[in-house]
Design a protein around this motif. Structure first.
Motif, PDB file in Angstrom:
ATOM      1  N   UNK A 146      75.761  34.230  11.002  1.00 22.29           N
ATOM      2  CA  UNK A 146      75.601  33.944  12.431  1.00 22.29           C
ATOM      3  C   UNK A 146      74.219  33.389  12.760  1.00 22.29           C
ATOM      4  N   UNK A 147      73.189  33.883  12.091  1.00 25.62           N
ATOM      5  CA  UNK A 147      71.815  33.592  12.515  1.00 25.62           C
ATOM      6  C   UNK A 147      71.166  32.412  11.799  1.00 25.62           C
ATOM      7  N   UNK A 148      71.870  31.777  10.876  1.00 26.11           N
ATOM      8  CA  UNK A 148      71.321  30.624  10.163  1.00 26.11           C
ATOM      9  C   UNK A 148      72.167  29.388  10.471  1.00 26.11           C
ATOM     10  N   UNK A 149      71.534  28.256  10.802  1.00 25.16           N
ATOM     11  CA  UNK A 149      72.314  27.048  11.096  1.00 25.16           C
ATOM     12  C   UNK A 149      72.983  26.494   9.843  1.00 25.16           C
ATOM     13  N   UNK A 150      73.964  25.636  10.045  1.00 25.27           N
ATOM     14  CA  UNK A 150      74.723  25.051   8.941  1.00 25.27           C
ATOM     15  C   UNK A 150      74.492  23.545   8.883  1.00 25.27           C
ATOM     16  N   UNK A 151      74.711  23.007   7.693  1.00 22.90           N
ATOM     17  CA  UNK A 151      74.591  21.565   7.542  1.00 22.90           C
ATOM     18  C   UNK A 151      75.911  20.889   7.904  1.00 22.90           C
ATOM     19  N   UNK A 152      76.005  19.600   7.681  1.00 18.75           N
ATOM     20  CA  UNK A 152      77.181  18.852   8.127  1.00 18.75           C
ATOM     21  C   UNK A 152      78.458  19.276   7.410  1.00 18.75           C
ATOM     22  N   UNK A 153      78.325  19.911   6.251  1.00 19.81           N
ATOM     23  CA  UNK A 153      79.503  20.330   5.500  1.00 19.81           C
ATOM     24  C   UNK A 153      79.822  21.816   5.689  1.00 19.81           C
ATOM     25  N   UNK A 154      79.097  22.471   6.564  1.00 19.17           N
ATOM     26  CA  UNK A 154      79.381  23.872   6.859  1.00 19.17           C
ATOM     27  C   UNK A 154      78.673  24.868   5.981  1.00 19.17           C
ATOM     28  N   UNK A 155      77.759  24.424   5.126  1.00 22.29           N
ATOM     29  CA  UNK A 155      76.986  25.353   4.319  1.00 22.29           C
ATOM     30  C   UNK A 155      75.735  25.801   5.046  1.00 22.29           C
ATOM     31  N   UNK A 156      75.231  26.970   4.704  1.00 22.59           N
ATOM     32  CA  UNK A 156      74.041  27.495   5.374  1.00 22.59           C
ATOM     33  C   UNK A 156      72.813  26.678   4.991  1.00 22.59           C
ATOM     34  N   UNK A 214      66.860  31.362  11.496  1.00 15.73           N
ATOM     35  CA  UNK A 214      66.138  30.739  12.614  1.00 15.73           C
ATOM     36  C   UNK A 214      67.035  30.430  13.807  1.00 15.73           C
ATOM     37  N   UNK A 215      68.196  31.047  13.874  1.00 14.03           N
ATOM     38  CA  UNK A 215      69.091  30.830  14.999  1.00 14.03           C
ATOM     39  C   UNK A 215      70.069  29.703  14.732  1.00 14.03           C
ATOM     40  N   UNK A 216      71.219  29.770  15.410  1.00 17.49           N
ATOM     41  CA  UNK A 216      72.258  28.780  15.157  1.00 17.49           C
ATOM     42  C   UNK A 216      73.160  28.648  16.370  1.00 17.49           C
ATOM     43  N   UNK A 217      73.789  27.480  16.540  1.00 22.47           N
ATOM     44  CA  UNK A 217      74.742  27.307  17.636  1.00 22.47           C
ATOM     45  C   UNK A 217      75.946  28.222  17.444  1.00 22.47           C
ATOM     46  N   UNK A 218      76.531  28.633  18.537  1.00 22.32           N
ATOM     47  CA  UNK A 218      77.776  29.392  18.470  1.00 22.32           C
ATOM     48  C   UNK A 218      78.879  28.449  18.023  1.00 22.32           C
ATOM     49  N   UNK A 235      67.194  33.229  17.061  1.00 26.69           N
ATOM     50  CA  UNK A 235      66.240  33.193  15.961  1.00 26.69           C
ATOM     51  C   UNK A 235      65.683  34.610  15.792  1.00 26.69           C
ATOM     52  N   UNK A 236      65.844  35.192  14.602  1.00 36.29           N
ATOM     53  CA  UNK A 236      65.347  36.554  14.393  1.00 36.29           C
ATOM     54  C   UNK A 236      64.186  36.583  13.398  1.00 36.29           C
ATOM     55  N   UNK A 237      63.580  35.419  13.134  1.00 32.10           N
ATOM     56  CA  UNK A 237      62.361  35.417  12.325  1.00 32.10           C
ATOM     57  C   UNK A 237      61.185  35.820  13.227  1.00 32.10           C
ATOM     58  N   UNK A 238      60.053  36.226  12.645  1.00 37.74           N
ATOM     59  CA  UNK A 238      58.905  36.641  13.462  1.00 37.74           C
ATOM     60  C   UNK A 238      58.370  35.555  14.392  1.00 37.74           C
TER      61      UNK A 238
END
Length: 301
Positions: free
Chosen positions: A208-218, A225-229, A238-241
């Motif tokens: 949930x908290x990491x964005x994905x690339x165009x093919x759906x991989x993290x 660093x946060x990601x779109x729903x 984003x849950x990094x410091x």
């Protein structure tokens, strides 16, 4: 022209054969199968793994549904994504509609490799890319606990996917790129190693908290660093410091109670996750908090 056409057909046939070979489902193999079988499962320990892995958050029919003997994992939750709608399966011990007819080897193959007993790829909406890091002993414990829960005869519902996502065989090629048991964050201490295991493997927080690339991989370069729903809802934070300034004690308190330092309460999917994490030991929640505080700070892109 006919000769060119024949050459094209030959090339296409060759490429298709290679793709078919590369996308073939993997099996555990004799060495890993023997290791899985060698573990003595413990139901009580399996319950702790169950809570850490957040299984009820997706597989309980209406969130955390308790039966007399524990949660009823009848599935049926709809997960809307840009690729279509995934419907969570029944993983209760029912032998027809659930996983009661599986053996420990089939369960381990699903968890570690994302392959069904019928030899089909599971879609990565099932977070086996995280579970691939699980210890074999914990898989055995979790299997024992799942078998102790009440059975449900609720039939499974097919996913609602359009082409090309409806072709499961293509997931095999996706796995070649993204399925790995490598860790992302460093763990220089025992506490951080435990936190990393709980976050990266069992808790699959990056899903949930990491964005994905165009093919759906993290996108591991922007880890946590946060990601779109996936359904276009509220962005996962984003849950990094760089964005989360909570202390380790405040993070651990949130994981136990669902309350932020400002006394706001967790909502939606995170509220269901907290229900499981609240069942962990205080030491495990502290290890998760230490891992989160130790993440590399990643600001807005």
């Amino acid at each position: 022209m006919r000769r060119i056409f024949r050459y094209v057909l030959i090339v296409l046939g060759f490429c298709g054969a290679v793709a078919w070979w590369l996308s073939a489902p993997e099996d555990l193999g004799p060495a890993r199968t023997a290791l899985i079988r060698s573990n003595v499962p413990d139901v009580a320990r399996g319950e702790a793994v169950f809570h850490a892995a957040g299984c009820a958050a997706c597989h309980a029919a209406d969130g955390w549904v308790e039966g007399e003997q524990g949660p009823v994992l009848a599935g049926g939750q709809r997960l809307e994504t840009a690729h279509g709608v995934f419907v969570t399966p029944n993983i209760s011990p029912d032998p027809t509609h659930g996983i009661g007819a599986w053996g420990i080897e089939e369960f381990a193959t699903a968890m570690l490799l994302g392959v069904s007993p019928e030899g089909q790829h599971y879609y990565p909406a099932f977070p086996y890319t995280a579970y691939a890091k699980m210890r074999f002993q914990d898989i055995a414990h979790l299997w024992a606990y799942l078998q102790s829960l009440p059975a449900s005869d609720r039939p499974n519902v097919p996913h609602e996917l359009a082409l090309p996502y409806a072709v499961r065989r293509g997931v095999g090629l996706w796995k070649r790129r993204y399925l790995s048991d490598d860790w992302v964050a460093a763990a220089p201490s025992q506490t951080l190693a435990r936190g990393r295991y709980l976050v990266e493997a069992l808790g699959h927080c990056a899903e949930c908290h990491t964005p994905r690339d165009r093919f759906g991989g993290l996108n591991t370069a922007r880890w946590m660093a946060g990601a779109p729903h996936p359904a276009g809802g509220e962005r996962r934070p984003n849950i990094t410091p760089a964005a989360l300034d909570w202390s380790a004690a405040e993070i651990a308190y949130f994981l136990e109670t669902g309350f932020t330092p400002d006394q706001e309460r967790a909502r939606g999917a995170m509220a269901r996750v907290v229900e499981g994490l609240a069942e962990l030991t205080a030491e495990d929640r502290a290890a998760i908090a230490a891992y989160v505080r130790g993440l590399a700070p990643i600001g807005p892109k």
